[in-house]
Motif scaffolding. Structure first.
Motif, PDB file in Angstrom:
ATOM      1  N   HIS A   1       2.381  10.191  10.666  1.00 55.79           N
ATOM      2  CA  HIS A   1       2.499   9.501   9.384  1.00 55.79           C
ATOM      3  C   HIS A   1       1.388   9.935   8.440  1.00 55.79           C
ATOM      4  CE1 HIS A   1       5.451   6.791  11.210  1.00 55.79           C
ATOM      5  NE2 HIS A   1       4.630   6.721  12.257  1.00 55.79           N
ATOM      6  N   THR A   2       1.694   9.887   7.151  1.00 58.15           N
ATOM      7  CA  THR A   2       0.712  10.296   6.145  1.00 58.15           C
ATOM      8  C   THR A   2       0.202   9.143   5.298  1.00 58.15           C
ATOM      9  OG1 THR A   2       2.488  10.803   4.583  1.00 58.15           O
ATOM     10  CG2 THR A   2       1.713  12.597   5.991  1.00 58.15           C
ATOM     11  N   ARG A   3       0.932   8.053   5.226  1.00 53.88           N
ATOM     12  CA  ARG A   3       0.503   6.948   4.374  1.00 53.88           C
ATOM     13  C   ARG A   3       0.697   5.633   5.109  1.00 53.88           C
ATOM     14  NH1 ARG A   3       1.771   7.174  -0.459  1.00 53.88           N
ATOM     15  NH2 ARG A   3       2.280   9.388  -0.595  1.00 53.88           N
ATOM     16  N   PRO A   4       0.025   4.576   4.655  1.00 54.91           N
ATOM     17  CA  PRO A   4       0.125   3.286   5.361  1.00 54.91           C
ATOM     18  C   PRO A   4       1.538   2.736   5.289  1.00 54.91           C
ATOM     19  CG  PRO A   4      -1.768   3.314   3.874  1.00 54.91           C
ATOM     20  CD  PRO A   4      -0.946   4.523   3.545  1.00 54.91           C
ATOM     21  N   PRO A   5       1.911   1.931   6.286  1.00 53.93           N
ATOM     22  CA  PRO A   5       3.234   1.285   6.246  1.00 53.93           C
ATOM     23  C   PRO A   5       3.256   0.205   5.170  1.00 53.93           C
ATOM     24  CG  PRO A   5       1.972   0.446   8.085  1.00 53.93           C
ATOM     25  CD  PRO A   5       1.151   1.559   7.481  1.00 53.93           C
TER      26      PRO A   5
ATOM     27  N   ALA B   1     -10.318   1.653   7.411  1.00 51.86           N
ATOM     28  CA  ALA B   1      -9.735   0.765   8.423  1.00 51.86           C
ATOM     29  C   ALA B   1      -9.269  -0.507   7.736  1.00 51.86           C
ATOM     30  CB  ALA B   1     -10.757   0.438   9.509  1.00 51.86           C
ATOM     31  N   CYS B   2      -8.128  -1.030   8.188  1.00 50.19           N
ATOM     32  CA  CYS B   2      -7.501  -2.119   7.450  1.00 50.19           C
ATOM     33  C   CYS B   2      -6.895  -3.143   8.400  1.00 50.19           C
ATOM     34  CB  CYS B   2      -6.416  -1.558   6.517  1.00 50.19           C
ATOM     35  SG  CYS B   2      -5.551  -2.810   5.549  1.00 50.19           S
ATOM     36  N   TYR B   3      -6.733  -4.331   7.873  1.00 50.69           N
ATOM     37  CA  TYR B   3      -6.102  -5.419   8.635  1.00 50.69           C
ATOM     38  C   TYR B   3      -4.607  -5.196   8.838  1.00 50.69           C
ATOM     39  CZ  TYR B   3      -9.207  -9.322   9.744  1.00 50.69           C
ATOM     40  OH  TYR B   3     -10.116 -10.140  10.327  1.00 50.69           O
ATOM     41  N   ASP B   4      -4.033  -4.188   8.177  1.00 52.57           N
ATOM     42  CA  ASP B   4      -2.607  -3.925   8.416  1.00 52.57           C
ATOM     43  C   ASP B   4      -2.371  -3.172   9.728  1.00 52.57           C
ATOM     44  OD1 ASP B   4      -3.412  -1.342   7.897  1.00 52.57           O
ATOM     45  OD2 ASP B   4      -2.352  -1.161   5.999  1.00 52.57           O
ATOM     46  N   GLY B   5      -3.451  -2.961  10.502  1.00 53.00           N
ATOM     47  CA  GLY B   5      -3.315  -2.357  11.809  1.00 53.00           C
ATOM     48  C   GLY B   5      -3.360  -0.845  11.820  1.00 53.00           C
ATOM     49  N   THR B   6      -3.732  -0.211  10.696  1.00 56.16           N
ATOM     50  CA  THR B   6      -3.744   1.243  10.636  1.00 56.16           C
ATOM     51  C   THR B   6      -5.052   1.744  10.035  1.00 56.16           C
ATOM     52  OG1 THR B   6      -2.775   1.403   8.407  1.00 56.16           O
ATOM     53  CG2 THR B   6      -1.252   1.215  10.261  1.00 56.16           C
ATOM     54  N   ALA B   7      -5.330   3.018  10.301  1.00 57.72           N
ATOM     55  CA  ALA B   7      -6.434   3.729   9.665  1.00 57.72           C
ATOM     56  C   ALA B   7      -5.847   4.844   8.804  1.00 57.72           C
ATOM     57  CB  ALA B   7      -7.391   4.300  10.707  1.00 57.72           C
ATOM     58  N   GLN B   8      -6.427   5.033   7.622  1.00 56.34           N
ATOM     59  CA  GLN B   8      -5.860   5.974   6.663  1.00 56.34           C
ATOM     60  C   GLN B   8      -6.925   6.987   6.225  1.00 56.34           C
ATOM     61  OE1 GLN B   8      -2.676   6.257   5.490  1.00 56.34           O
ATOM     62  NE2 GLN B   8      -3.382   8.104   4.461  1.00 56.34           N
ATOM     63  N   VAL B   9      -6.540   8.266   6.265  1.00 59.31           N
ATOM     64  CA  VAL B   9      -7.409   9.350   5.770  1.00 59.31           C
ATOM     65  C   VAL B   9      -6.945   9.714   4.370  1.00 59.31           C
ATOM     66  CG1 VAL B   9      -8.236  11.685   6.169  1.00 59.31           C
ATOM     67  CG2 VAL B   9      -7.791  10.164   8.116  1.00 59.31           C
ATOM     68  N   TRP B  10      -7.907   9.803   3.425  1.00 61.03           N
ATOM     69  CA  TRP B  10      -7.597  10.044   2.018  1.00 61.03           C
ATOM     70  C   TRP B  10      -8.282  11.320   1.528  1.00 61.03           C
ATOM     71  CZ3 TRP B  10      -4.525   6.149  -0.112  1.00 61.03           C
ATOM     72  CH2 TRP B  10      -4.525   4.916   0.550  1.00 61.03           C
ATOM     73  N   ASP B  11      -7.607  12.017   0.658  1.00 66.99           N
ATOM     74  CA  ASP B  11      -8.246  13.039  -0.176  1.00 66.99           C
ATOM     75  C   ASP B  11      -8.606  12.336  -1.482  1.00 66.99           C
ATOM     76  OD1 ASP B  11      -8.929  15.064  -1.954  1.00 66.99           O
ATOM     77  OD2 ASP B  11      -7.603  16.509  -0.989  1.00 66.99           O
ATOM     78  N   VAL B  12      -9.890  12.015  -1.639  1.00 66.36           N
ATOM     79  CA  VAL B  12     -10.305  11.140  -2.737  1.00 66.36           C
ATOM     80  C   VAL B  12     -10.095  11.809  -4.085  1.00 66.36           C
ATOM     81  CG1 VAL B  12     -12.272   9.955  -3.762  1.00 66.36           C
ATOM     82  CG2 VAL B  12     -11.913   9.887  -1.287  1.00 66.36           C
ATOM     83  N   MET B  13     -10.431  13.080  -4.194  1.00 68.86           N
ATOM     84  CA  MET B  13     -10.362  13.741  -5.502  1.00 68.86           C
ATOM     85  C   MET B  13      -8.914  13.826  -5.984  1.00 68.86           C
ATOM     86  SD  MET B  13     -13.484  13.978  -5.858  1.00 68.86           S
ATOM     87  CE  MET B  13     -13.552  14.805  -7.435  1.00 68.86           C
ATOM     88  N   LYS B  14      -7.978  13.976  -5.064  1.00 71.50           N
ATOM     89  CA  LYS B  14      -6.566  14.047  -5.449  1.00 71.50           C
ATOM     90  C   LYS B  14      -5.877  12.683  -5.373  1.00 71.50           C
ATOM     91  CE  LYS B  14      -5.992  18.801  -3.768  1.00 71.50           C
ATOM     92  NZ  LYS B  14      -5.223  19.665  -2.847  1.00 71.50           N
ATOM     93  N   GLU B  15      -6.598  11.677  -4.906  1.00 71.62           N
ATOM     94  CA  GLU B  15      -6.023  10.338  -4.713  1.00 71.62           C
ATOM     95  C   GLU B  15      -4.773  10.413  -3.834  1.00 71.62           C
ATOM     96  OE1 GLU B  15      -5.382   8.775  -8.622  1.00 71.62           O
ATOM     97  OE2 GLU B  15      -7.334   7.816  -8.660  1.00 71.62           O
TER      98      GLU B  15
END
Length: 1435
Positions: free
Chosen positions: A683-687, A624-638
């Motif tokens: 969307h797949t990545r943060p704005p 969760a971020c102050y840019d107003g979005t939540a992002q799901v990550w695949d950590v091992m693949k970055e």
């Protein structure tokens, strides 16, 4: 402005069938923005066809009418002069809106015809009002003092009834929905039994003659008016720890009369319960409690009730201080559904590890919601916990094994534990830790016990750790929360033998197996410790800013090595993941430093606020971020997998659903929790910046709420970070407790009562109107907010706290105090007996009181309340230390300075000096100087103001008032300020400063800097007043010359007449004026100017010569009566030398210089000095000739010498060779003028004569058209004989040769210099030098082939070398030296040019004159230009 959330009707407020799960959601479809102050009322129009119209009132006195369909304002009016307190839309008259304000003014407004009417029935505060649903002219008004008034708006100022019965404010009024009800038997019986006579009169309608009833609600009673009936609230069991009814200002009651139930009234109770009153039931008990089960009722007081008829069911809606909206079925009296809302930011989310799907939500409205997300019956199965919180809930954590045990932390540093599982938990206050943090609690975590809790018997298996804003982590014993918590920094120091200062802690996270502890720090470092003794294993130095979130990977996956992954987020927007497996397994004695991440997750554009690992996947993380979005990550693949952008604000918390791998919950500062699915996102990545910018724009346009004026003093609210902080936040503070939507989210109940709610509308304290509509099949929590009101802070908080303990402890205090006082009577020291009861020092001796004051003061300082500490020290009489501490911290105030004399004179002086320094740091220099004056440091105060450029009304005023007039400091101030003003171009003010500094010369100089006429004239007068006569004369002359340029001779004479030394210049200006008048009369068309001339009204003697005419004016007007005056003026003018004129000299300046020469000539003639006169006249003629103005030369010759030079020659001394030479030269120019005049004006009968092809290019004078016969013209041409001087032609040829050679030499030098520069640019080193030398030798010897091509383009010239040119120049100069000197003194017209003109005249010229001219041209015309011009005559 304010903003209003609006929805359009979509479906009835009706739950789904029994076999389906009923789901509801408040959906906002738009905003109504326009008000500038708090919204105080809202009402819909219920007339058919106008259901979309609504009205709102505000504290700013305005009322707006809106179209909720288009979300646009219809109109606005402001007829109230005070804050509006009540508003209602008439149910019968479709365009009538009635409003009342705090002063008792009632305004009726018909918006269709823009008509209004005002009433003032009572000078009391209106609390509520309602229009009758049966009589369009009746309005019922409830006042704050308990009076109810009914007015008829059709009769001006007509009060129909005044109803008395209440003693306190009227909260609500409700009309009976059905007209014409007869008096009920139960009412009549009761009145007869009690022996009372009805004191309310029947309200008659003039048309129907039937009565109607009115119900009113107040603090603890309801009254039904027609015949008076009092319904007293029953002493029901207060739910949820409701407020004592005796505290009247905390109570709010409301009443509602359902539309289809004329014999029943619904009212609210003290503790949130709702009562249905049967008005027909006999006996004292007439009420029935709504809600059959415990969980159905509100837990806090109800504000508003509204009913709606839907098919065959009547539904009742209620809204309460517990922020729940409930829907009731009046047929069964059961709650159909409950819709909770949030009134603050969502700071924390936590899923229970034991009770799957149980989500705890920490909100900024001082309440905790526990949401059963897996409920099958109600998607909004929410419990609310608010007891003893009283601050924003910023951190939550569930016990890992004990079901229902929820730890919470608050904004004010409180840590506690709720039991959410107990059936009576909603009535039970939480356990509160006796150890408070000094600042906001950031994080809570359950973990294994560490020293000293691991020693001893019966210790808990897990303990509670809390991390807060002051940078300290406390370990709380959950079994003994009233005991002192432990600072784990002590254990860390002892275990690791650390001597240096430990960093401030901002985040704590235990590994799920309880073996490792991660601490995030303010400096961006993360330290990993090993349980139980907290041995430091390693330090991760990856982030460089404050750590916001740390999360360990779960340990129940198929890859155990992933359990050593630790993810961290900070203010710098990048997430780092580290693998600590090798560090833990290969740990050595010394801790390691890790600077390389295992994985880096980059993409967010603002600070990270929360992280959560997926319990269903391995290596999957959501942030969760102050840019107003939540992002799901695949950590091992970055790799970014999904980005959620549904929130309208900044995200503060996130949790992965423990039951649904595709579901995530997020909380934000938009007052909501969102449940969303990963697979449904676009969307797949943060704005990259856009979302952040849009978010900031939305927050920036959020209207600011004006603080409502309070009659009672209110204590200061704790400081909060501004809501408009930069997206990346503050590097030094992990502060997310923002001011929510412009207002604080922590409110007192009294403030919440001020919100009026009606007809599915919640009117909130933050200028928002939220229209609620229910939609099926969706999940979210809606928003709400309210104002807050804090009590003044106690100056003795610890003593006050001790006085609120249990009754037994207070009795023990009495016994101990008595024993201490007994000991004092025996002359023994009482202080040791009170070491544990310092608060009793108030009742014993002074030493004990001082100890109590010291302890209270220390408490105030630790909590940042320095003003209360200072007040205590003032009471104690110990101000010296307070002053020193305040000075060191830069916190001195005017109050402290005012109190400092009680310490002593020296302390006062020292305090004032320190305060002055502090004010200088704050750039309050004037105030600092004033304080320095108070201790008689005048020079220091003046210097302080001077250094900071406070001159005019500060430093100079102070110096002038306090210093001696002769003090050099004052003069220095004036000159310093004058220099600054002069630099900025404020010349008049700078001149005043110089005058104030007794420097008039400098004042004159600075005034004249601007150079305009006004400045010069003022400067000249100032110089004259100051005794600077020479300077004044100079400036006056400059001013007169500027006036002359604007053709203002009158003004010029006025300026010059003040100075005797400028008498000669006055003569020049006078002659210039007369000359200009003559020139303008002779050529009126050619003398036009955009500026009209300003002449004197002198009478001129046109019969006399020019010089006699001018001399007569000098004598009659300027007073030149004596020879001495003329001689003196002549001497003045002789001392002035003007530069020679060129073709670039301004014509007006040329004319002025000519006037100077002619003035000298006129004076010489007046004095009989004819030799000097001829030289001056020649100077005037040649000056016009040199300026290239041949016409002007002609006019001057005509005006000065109309008959030629014969008379002048007769008056000269023939023995004076120089005079005769000057006269000859003058005769030459006169003849030159005559020659051209005859050539340009041929006789009318000689049209075939040739026109001139060579000569000056001046404009032909067409004004002379006099015809003369040929004989007369030839006689005049014979007068031009003087021009044909062979000797003068030879001299002019020699001078031309010298000029040509010099021009050629200059061209050669220029070309050589240019080639030399080119060589320097293209060469370097020794080669450069040698090339230059060769170039110098060769170029100088190189023949010049271009020098004469300008003058002889058609002839081929042989190249000329430098020696040849030198030889030619020497030869020409030798030839020039052979001519007599008298020929070289005075100028003469070009002889060869005159020969050409004579030849062009043809038959007009006498033959002998033509032959002489032709012979002279052949002999002396060797120059190319003359050969070319005379080719037709020489061949």
């Amino acid at each position: 402005g304010t903003r209003t959330w609006v929805t359009k009707p979509h479906s009835p407020l009706w739950p789904c069938p029994a076999e389906e799960t009923p789901r509801f959601l408040a959906v906002a479809a738009g905003e109504l923005i326009g008000h500038t102050d708090r919204i105080s009322g809202f009402a819909f129009c219920h007339c058919p066809g106008q259901g979309s119209l609504c009205a709102s009132s505000s504290d700013d006195g305005s009322i707006k009418i809106w179209d909720s369909g288009t979300l646009s304002p219809v109109l606005e009016y402001s007829l109230h002069q005070n804050a509006i307190s009540a508003l209602h839309w008439s149910p019968l008259v479709k365009d009538l809106i009635v409003s009342g304000d705090e002063k008792g003014v009632i305004v009726c407004y018909w918006h269709n015809r823009s008509d209004s009417q005002q009433f003032f029935p009572e000078p009391r505060t209106v609390f509520c009002l309602t229009c009758s649903p049966h009589h369009e002219n009746l309005v019922a008004i409830g006042y704050k003092d308990g009076m109810v008034v009914i007015i008829d708006i059709s009769r001006k100022r007509e009060v129909v009834h005044r109803l008395r019965g209440h003693e306190d404010e009227i909260h609500c009024l409700a009309w009976c929905p059905v007209p014409g009800e007869e008096r009920l038997p139960a009412w009549q019986d009761e009145l007869q039994e009690e022996g009372k006579i009805p004191n309310g009169e029947l309200i008659q309608d003039t048309a129907t003659k039937k009565g109607c009833y009115l119900a009113s609600g107040k603090i603890n009673t309801h009254k039904v008016w027609n015949s008076v009936m009092t319904l007293r609230l029953p002493p029901t069991k207060r739910r949820g720890g409701a407020v004592d009814p005796a505290v009247k200002e905390r109570i709010w009651l409301t009443v509602h009369w359902p539309a289809a139930r004329p014999t029943e009234i619904v009212s609210s109770g003290f503790g949130g319960e709702l009562l249905l009153w049967n008005l027909t039931q006999p006996g004292k008990r007439k009420w029935t409690l709504l809600g059959s089960s415990e969980g159905q009722n509100h837990s806090r007081i109800v504000f508003n009730l509204s009913s709606v008829k839907n098919q065959d069911r009547e539904l009742l809606f209620s809204i309460s201080m517990d922020r729940d909206v409930k829907c009731w079925d009046l047929s069964t009296l059961d709650c159909s559904w409950t819709m909770p809302s949030l009134g603050g930011f969502v700071y924390s989310l936590a899923f229970s590890p034991v009770d799957t799907g149980c989500l705890a939500i920490g909100v900024g409205d001082s309440m905790i919601r526990v949401w059963n997300t897996l409920s099958m019956n109600n998607i909004y199965d929410v419990k609310t916990f608010w007891q003893s919180i009283k601050s924003k809930v910023t951190a939550l954590s569930w016990h890992p094994t004990k079901e229902g045990s929820l730890a919470f932390g608050t904004d004010d540093g409180k840590v506690g534990i709720f039991d959410t599982l107990n059936s009576s938990a909603k009535n039970k206050a939480p356990q509160i830790s006796s150890t408070y943090h000094k600042k906001t609690v950031y994080t809570l975590a359950w973990g294994p016990a560490t020293p000293p809790l691991i020693t001893g018997d019966e210790q808990p298996s897990v303990t509670l750790y809390s991390c807060a804003g002051e940078g300290i982590v406390f370990q709380h014993n959950p079994w003994k929360l009233n005991g002192e918590a432990n600072d784990i920094n002590k254990v860390i120091r002892d275990t690791n033998s650390i001597k240096h200062k430990l960093p401030a802690r901002t985040e704590i996270s235990w590994k799920p197996d309880g073996k490792l502890l991660a601490l995030g720090n303010e400096d961006g470092s993360i330290e990993i410790f090993q349980a139980p003794n907290l041995k430091l294993l390693c330090t991760i130095q990856q982030h460089h800013k404050l750590i916001n979130a740390i999360r360990w990977h779960h340990d129940h996956g198929s890859q155990p090595e992933l359990s050593y992954l630790i993810a961290s987020g900070s203010v710098n927007a990048t997430i780092y993941v580290h693998n600590l497996k090798n560090v833990v397994e290969n740990s050595s004695g010394n801790p390691l430093m890790i600077t390389e991440p295992f994985r880096t997750l980059a993409g967010h554009t603002a600070k990270i606020t929360s992280l959560s690992w997926s319990p269903h996947h391995e290596g999957r993380l959501v942030s969760a971020c102050y840019d107003g979005t939540a992002q799901v990550w695949d950590v091992m693949k970055e790799e970014p997998l999904c980005n959620y952008r549904g929130h309208q604000g900044r995200l503060l918390s996130v949790q992965w659903s423990p039951v649904d791998s595709d579901c995530v919950y997020t909380g934000a500062d938009d007052f909501s929790v969102h449940k969303w699915h990963i697979s449904k996102q676009d969307h797949t990545r943060p704005p990259q910046g856009k979302k952040s910018i849009e978010l900031e724009k939305k927050r920036s346009i959020q209207p600011k709420v004006k603080a409502k004026k309070k009659k009672k003093p209110v204590g200061k609210s704790p400081g909060k970070q501004d809501a408009n902080d930069a997206m990346n936040g503050d590097d030094s503070m992990k502060e997310m407790l923002l001011e929510e939507n412009g207002v604080s989210d922590h409110e007192e109940e009294k403030e919440f009562q001020e919100a009026e709610l009606a007809d599915k509308v919640s009117v909130t304290g933050n200028n928002q109107i939220i229209l609620v509509q229910c939609f099926p099949d969706c999940s979210a929590l809606t928003l709400d907010a309210s104002l807050k009101k804090r009590k003044p802070r106690s100056i003795l908080p610890f003593s006050t706290l001790m006085d609120h303990r249990t009754k037994e402890e207070l009795y023990q205090d009495c016994l101990r105090l008595a024993a201490c006082l007994k000991t004092k009577d025996n002359n023994e020291d009482v202080s040791p007996d009170l070491k544990d009861c310092i608060h009793l020092g108030l009742f014993t001796d002074r030493d004990s009181l001082h100890k109590m004051i010291d302890m209270e003061g220390k408490h105030h300082l630790e909590n940042g309340h320095a003003e209360l500490f200072q007040q205590l020290m003032l009471w104690k009489g110990d101000m010296k230390g307070v002053l020193q501490a305040a000075a060191e911290r830069g916190e001195l105030t005017d109050q402290l300075v005012a109190m400092s004399p009680m310490v002593g004179y020296q302390a006062w002086v020292w305090t004032v000096e320190a305060f002055a320094k502090q004010l200088c740091f704050q750039e309050q220099y004037v105030k600092a100087a004033s304080h320095l004056l108070s201790i008689h440091k005048v020079y220091e105060a003046i210097e302080l103001l001077k250094v900071n450029n406070y001159y005019r009304l500060e430093a100079i005023v102070m110096a002038k008032a306090r210093l001696r007039p002769e003090d050099p400091v004052l003069k220095d101030l004036y000159t310093s300020w004058a220099a600054l003003l002069e630099k900025d171009g404020h010349y008049s003010m700078a001149a005043k400063c110089y005058l104030g500094a007794s420097s008039p010369y400098d004042a004159v100089k600075v005034l004249s800097k601007k150079g305009d006429v006004t400045s010069l004239k003022t400067a000249a007068e100032l110089a004259l007043v100051s005794g600077e006569e020479e300077l004044s004369a100079t400036l006056s002359l400059r001013c007169a010359q500027d006036l002359l340029l604007s053709r203002n001779w009158v003004g010029a004479q006025e300026v010059l007449q003040q100075h005797k030394t400028l008498f000669g210049q006055r003569l020049v200006f006078c002659l210039n004026e007369v000359l200009c008048r003559c020139l303008s009369e002779r050529n009126p068309c050619e003398r036009k100017s955009p500026v009209p001339p300003c002449y004197h009204s002198w009478e001129l003697n046109r019969e006399a010569s020019f010089f006699d005419m001018v001399t007569e004016v000098w004598q009659n007007v300027l007073g030149m009566d004596t020879t001495e005056q003329a001689t003196c003026a002549q001497e003045q003018l002789r001392r002035i030398e003007h530069p020679p004129s060129t073709i670039n000299t301004h014509p007006k300046q040329v004319l002025f210089h000519i006037s100077h020469d002619l003035a000298l000539a006129a004076l010489s003639c007046h004095l009989g000095m004819w030799d000097e006169a001829v030289k001056s006249i020649l100077g005037a003629v040649t000056r016009s000739f040199d300026a290239g103005n041949f016409t002007l030369m002609q006019e001057i010759c005509t005006i000065i010498l109309p008959k030629g030079c014969d008379d002048l020659r007769d008056k000269l001394d023939s023995t004076n060779a120089q005079s005769m030479d000057a006269c000859r030269s003058l005769e030459g120019f006169v003849a030159y003028r005559l020659l051209y005049d005859l050539w340009w004006n041929p006789p009318r009968d000689s049209l075939g004569l040739q026109k001139a092809v060579l000569g000056p290019c001046e404009t032909q004078n067409d004004s002379r058209t006099d015809s003369v016969d040929l004989v007369d013209r030839q006689s005049k041409l014979k007068g031009c004989q003087v021009l044909l001087s062979e000797e003068m032609a030879a001299l002019q040829n020699t001078q031309r040769d010298i000029a040509e050679v010099q021009e050629t030499l200059a061209e050669m030098i220029r070309q050589h210099q240019q080639q030399r520069n080119n060589l320097q640019e293209n060469t370097n080193g020794n080669t450069q030098g040698s090339n230059l030398e060769q170039s110098s030798q060769t170029e100088l010897d190189k023949p010049c082939s271009d020098s004469n091509q300008v003058n002889c383009n058609d002839e081929a010239k042989q190249p000329v070398t430098l020696p040849e040119l030198t030889k030619q120049l020497l030869k020409a100069k030798q030839k020039l030296a052979e001519f007599p000197d008298n020929l070289k003194v005075f100028p003469f017209p070009d002889v060869l040019e005159c020969c050409l003109v004579l030849l062009h005249l043809g038959s007009q010229c006498p033959p002998e004159l033509q032959e002489e001219a032709l012979a002279l041209l052949r002999k002396q015309g060797s120059a190319a230009v003359y050969k070319k011009a005379g080719r037709s005559f020489l061949t």
